[in-house]
Design a protein around this motif. Sequence first.
Motif, mmCIF file in Angstrom:
data_model
loop_
_atom_site.group_PDB
_atom_site.id
_atom_site.type_symbol
_atom_site.label_atom_id
_atom_site.label_comp_id
_atom_site.label_asym_id
_atom_site.label_seq_id
_atom_site.Cartn_x
_atom_site.Cartn_y
_atom_site.Cartn_z
ATOM 1 N N TRP A 1 0.820 -1.215 0.000
ATOM 2 C CA TRP A 1 0.000 0.000 0.000
ATOM 3 C C TRP A 1 0.855 1.266 0.000
ATOM 4 C CZ3 TRP A 1 -4.986 -0.532 3.514
ATOM 5 C CH2 TRP A 1 -5.706 -1.666 3.109
ATOM 6 N N PRO B 1 -1.061 9.078 3.757
ATOM 7 C CA PRO B 1 -2.225 9.184 2.871
ATOM 8 C C PRO B 1 -2.692 7.827 2.354
ATOM 9 C CG PRO B 1 -0.362 10.487 2.044
ATOM 10 C CD PRO B 1 0.161 9.610 3.126
ATOM 11 N N LEU C 1 -2.872 4.908 4.298
ATOM 12 C CA LEU C 1 -3.247 4.008 5.397
ATOM 13 C C LEU C 1 -2.285 2.822 5.433
ATOM 14 C CD1 LEU C 1 -7.175 3.855 5.020
ATOM 15 C CD2 LEU C 1 -5.800 5.684 5.942
ATOM 16 N N GLN D 1 0.728 1.438 10.582
ATOM 17 C CA GLN D 1 -0.017 1.339 11.840
ATOM 18 C C GLN D 1 0.978 1.166 12.975
ATOM 19 O OE1 GLN D 1 -2.736 -1.899 10.492
ATOM 20 N NE2 GLN D 1 -4.159 -1.021 11.956
ATOM 21 N N PRO E 1 -8.827 0.094 20.618
ATOM 22 C CA PRO E 1 -7.924 0.917 19.801
ATOM 23 C C PRO E 1 -8.422 0.989 18.365
ATOM 24 C CG PRO E 1 -6.818 -1.097 20.578
ATOM 25 C CD PRO E 1 -8.200 -1.106 21.153
ATOM 26 N N PHE E 2 -8.102 2.098 17.726
ATOM 27 C CA PHE E 2 -8.558 2.313 16.350
ATOM 28 C C PHE E 2 -7.822 1.383 15.392
ATOM 29 C CE2 PHE E 2 -7.626 4.513 12.302
ATOM 30 C CZ PHE E 2 -8.922 4.569 11.803
ATOM 31 N N ASN E 3 -8.567 0.722 14.540
ATOM 32 C CA ASN E 3 -7.960 -0.034 13.453
ATOM 33 C C ASN E 3 -8.765 0.277 12.189
ATOM 34 O OD1 ASN E 3 -6.974 -1.804 11.581
ATOM 35 N ND2 ASN E 3 -6.933 -3.566 12.962
ATOM 36 N N PHE E 4 -8.127 1.013 11.257
ATOM 37 C CA PHE E 4 -8.891 1.475 10.089
ATOM 38 C C PHE E 4 -9.452 0.312 9.277
ATOM 39 C CE2 PHE E 4 -4.436 1.329 8.802
ATOM 40 C CZ PHE E 4 -4.515 0.500 7.702
ATOM 41 N N LYS E 5 -8.847 -0.869 9.445
ATOM 42 C CA LYS E 5 -9.306 -2.025 8.655
ATOM 43 C C LYS E 5 -10.764 -2.377 8.954
ATOM 44 C CE LYS E 5 -5.215 -3.672 6.796
ATOM 45 N NZ LYS E 5 -3.905 -4.155 7.103
ATOM 46 N N ILE F 1 -12.971 0.076 6.303
ATOM 47 C CA ILE F 1 -12.760 0.247 4.856
ATOM 48 C C ILE F 1 -13.135 -1.017 4.092
ATOM 49 C CG2 ILE F 1 -10.921 1.963 5.076
ATOM 50 C CD1 ILE F 1 -8.930 -0.375 4.511
ATOM 51 N N PRO G 1 -11.273 -3.293 2.000
ATOM 52 C CA PRO G 1 -9.854 -3.501 1.663
ATOM 53 C C PRO G 1 -9.626 -3.949 0.221
ATOM 54 C CG PRO G 1 -10.596 -5.050 3.381
ATOM 55 C CD PRO G 1 -11.741 -4.136 3.109
ATOM 56 N N PHE H 1 -8.018 -1.439 -2.051
ATOM 57 C CA PHE H 1 -6.714 -0.862 -1.703
ATOM 58 C C PHE H 1 -5.602 -1.711 -2.310
ATOM 59 C CE2 PHE H 1 -9.509 1.206 1.133
ATOM 60 C CZ PHE H 1 -8.880 2.355 1.585
ATOM 61 N N PRO H 2 -4.425 -1.129 -2.594
ATOM 62 C CA PRO H 2 -4.096 0.281 -2.441
ATOM 63 C C PRO H 2 -5.029 1.163 -3.271
ATOM 64 C CG PRO H 2 -2.404 -0.865 -3.735
ATOM 65 C CD PRO H 2 -3.320 -1.907 -3.201
ATOM 66 N N GLY I 1 -6.106 11.062 0.985
ATOM 67 C CA GLY I 1 -6.009 9.874 1.837
ATOM 68 C C GLY I 1 -5.912 10.233 3.315
ATOM 69 N N ILE I 2 -5.338 11.399 3.604
ATOM 70 C CA ILE I 2 -5.226 11.831 5.004
ATOM 71 C C ILE I 2 -6.615 12.228 5.516
ATOM 72 C CG2 ILE I 2 -4.020 13.369 6.623
ATOM 73 C CD1 ILE I 2 -1.797 13.669 4.528
ATOM 74 N N LEU J 1 -9.362 10.905 4.454
ATOM 75 C CA LEU J 1 -10.025 9.617 4.676
ATOM 76 C C LEU J 1 -9.670 9.079 6.063
ATOM 77 C CD1 LEU J 1 -11.532 6.989 3.850
ATOM 78 C CD2 LEU J 1 -9.444 6.252 2.686
ATOM 79 N N GLY J 2 -8.379 9.101 6.395
ATOM 80 C CA GLY J 2 -7.939 8.616 7.709
ATOM 81 C C GLY J 2 -8.604 9.384 8.849
ATOM 82 N N ARG K 1 -11.199 7.880 11.739
ATOM 83 C CA ARG K 1 -10.932 8.027 13.175
ATOM 84 C C ARG K 1 -12.075 8.756 13.865
ATOM 85 N NH1 ARG K 1 -6.036 8.075 10.894
ATOM 86 N NH2 ARG K 1 -4.545 6.628 11.837
#
Lengths: 75, 274
Positions: free
Chosen positions: A15, A58, A60, A63, B5-9, B12, B14, B17-18, B28-29, B31-32, B36
């Motif tokens: 990624w 940007p 992701l 982690q 705890p935060f896990n973006f997975k 989304i 997946p 991605f990418p 993308g920032i 999006l993050g 959150r």
Amino acid sequence: MAKGKTVQHLIDKEWCKGCGICIHFCPKNVLEFDKNDKAEAIRPEDCIACKLCELRCPDLAIQIIEDGEGENEKQ
Amino acid sequence: MTEKPFNFKNYIRPRFFPHIWCPGCGHGIVLGSLLRAVHELGLNKNEIVITSGIGCSSRISGYVDFHSLHTIHGRALSFATGVKLSKPGLKAIVPMGDGDALAIGGNHFIHAARRNIDITAIVMNNRIYGMTGGQFSPLSGTGKKATTAPYSTIDRPFDVVELARSAGATFVARSTVFHANECKDLIKKGISHKGFSVIEILTQCPTYYGRKNKEGDAIQMMESYKTDTVKIGSKKLEKNPDLIQRGIFVENTDVPEYCEAYDEIIQAAMKGKA
Ligand SMILES: Cc1ncc(C[n+]2csc(CCOP(=O)(O)OP(=O)(O)O)c2C)c(N)n1
Ligand code: SF4
Ligand code: SF4
Ligand code: SF4
Ligand SMILES: [Mg+2]
């Protein structure tokens, strides 16, 4: 006092697009490019787990896992 | 509030991605920060509907694992209005490009603000049409270069905050992708606010805006978000009034929300018939 915290840097090299944002803005100079221009934690012991790299990536692709996070979850 | 705890997975899809955005693209920032914000608010994924138009920014709707509609350039707010009126319980979030929101979609934008419908519009302002190859937008600013302005644009830019304020938006805020944590906090406030919320986020398009205007790569563009912006009312403004202010500009809870006002009309009409 230990320099940093025990943290794992999970970097998804599929990624990561090598923009360098995480490397440039890391306050502790923990990250660098590997030979394929993907981010890598080369000084993980200096990491203070501020997670700025994770917040600003940007793609992701990074982690930060602090040791103990998993245990807290179980309690 | 979620303790996990935060896990973006968890938020989304997946398989996409990418993602498609260029290396260093600020979208993308955003999006993050959005993911959150949703996590920290403890929202259920099924409570959220993301509606977007067309543009690099609008592709967010495909990446998030919420209800999502990827609709027509400039019209995302109209679709969101329809969804929200029929399902007022949903949290409607609309990520938009600067062109999407304020060129072709400018009319929808001011009327959504005027109505004060409970939608959160996130204006991802990269000051250019990224997706279609770098044409100038109403946010580019005078003297900036674009593929359609090789000798620089003569157009004055909108100020998203002032436009949203005067059109009647009841929550108006601004931040940048350099300040990703602040973005997250403002998105949380915008989502929680009952009424039309506008969060302008300055985000870099290194591929077109950056290259055309010799503003450097993504890193340099983010450095400029650090140096060229200040918190609202900062002392630094005395010396340099051109600094861009960040923070919450409008937070007004006195104006009726559109879906609730409509509901009252329905109730009144029902009584009239009986
Ligand atoms: C009705 C209509 N007009 C024009 C287009 C072409 N078009 C697609 S995206 C876009 C502009 C994108 O710019 P912006 O909204 O700022 O988003 P960005 O790509 O910069 O994130 C345009 C003009 C379209 N898809 N539909
Ligand atoms: S968490 Fe902070 S200190 Fe650790 S690598 Fe990321 S940016 Fe650097
Ligand atoms: S910020 Fe993300 S995409 Fe950019 S180099 Fe670091 S890990 Fe890779
Ligand atoms: S063209 Fe610009 S806005 Fe679109 S993905 Fe690339 S950097 Fe981002
Ligand atoms: Mg744009």
